[in-house]
Design a protein around this motif. Structure first.
Motif: not given
Length: 135
Positions: A108-134
């Motif tokens: 449900y995040i309001p980002y286009a997949p193309s905008a997320l692609k260059p930052h996906i590695g960092g984003f995955v780390k952030k998801l993992a660190s906040d996994k209770d929220f996500w």
């Protein structure tokens, strides 16, 4: 909707890809849907190695041993015949689907997949660190 054969999956992938390209979808959910269909199709082309046969996860889709004994090249060729996606894009949509399965709120995040692609590695780390929220 579940698809059981390659032909119906390829038709659904083509339709979904056309919608994504035409509307410039700004929500990850659309990409998760396409990724799920691509993942289901790739599973039809894949054979599992001995290690992955013991598991009940989607890890075999990225296993090098499974890929070497499977007809993955044919999978990519078939997808490219029906829609204008490169191998890296196909793998990216599958990755987006797997993230959506692991972290349901991610869809449900309001980002286009193309905008997320260059930052996906960092984003995955952030998801993992906040996994209770996500989750």
């Amino acid at each position: 909707v579940e698809y059981s054969d390659k032909r119906s999956l390829l038709a659904a992938i083509k339709a979904c890809s056309n919608v994504l390209n035409a509307s410039y979808c700004k929500v990850i959910m659309c990409s998760v849907k396409l990724g799920k269909m691509l993942c289901s199709l790739k599973a039809l082309y894949m054979k599992r190695c001995e290690e992955c046969a013991k598991e009940r996860s989607l890890n075999y889709l990225s296993c090098k041993r499974c890929s070497s004994i499977s007809n993955v090249k044919s999978f990519f060729e078939d997808v490219q015949k029906v829609c204008d996606l490169k191998n890296s894009q196909i793998n990216y949509y599958i990755r987006i689907y797997r993230l959506g399965e692991q972290y349901p709120k991610f869809q449900y995040i309001p980002y286009a997949p193309s905008a997320l692609k260059p930052h996906i590695g960092g984003f995955v780390k952030k998801l993992a660190s906040d996994k209770d929220f996500w989750a």
